[in-house]
Design a protein around this motif. Sequence first.
Motif: not given
Length: 117
Positions: A88-117
């Motif tokens: 087990a690694l040192a905490p925290p073991t994840s980003h905050p649950r209320d953090q957007s996925v994808p993220g950060p919320a204010d940087r997600i482009p409208a066409d984000w799904q077209d940019q995935l690998h």
Amino acid sequence: MSDTEGFDTSVPPSGEGCADCLDGASPGWWVHLRRCAQCGHIGCCDTSPGQHATAHHDATGHPVIQSFEPGEDWCFDYRTGGFAYGPALAPPTSHPRDQSVPGPADRIPADWQDQLH
């Protein structure tokens, strides 16, 4: 190779998001986050346009990443190309649950799904 090679359980994560994206590396947003099990660097997954977790491995040789998503504890070993198990690694073991996925919320482009690998 021991089960703990590539793991440092004393090192906390570098932050709550991809360190490279947040520091201005293009494109500045991510899909999922991965944590270097050796130094704690948080990078974005290979589905993300920046693929900063793998870039971190390529630059440092650090061999293992762990998911930094809530509820996930799997690891990936770049040396074998497969899933790994470790301490087990040192905490925290994840980003905050209320953090957007994808993220950060204010940087997600409208066409984000077209940019995935």
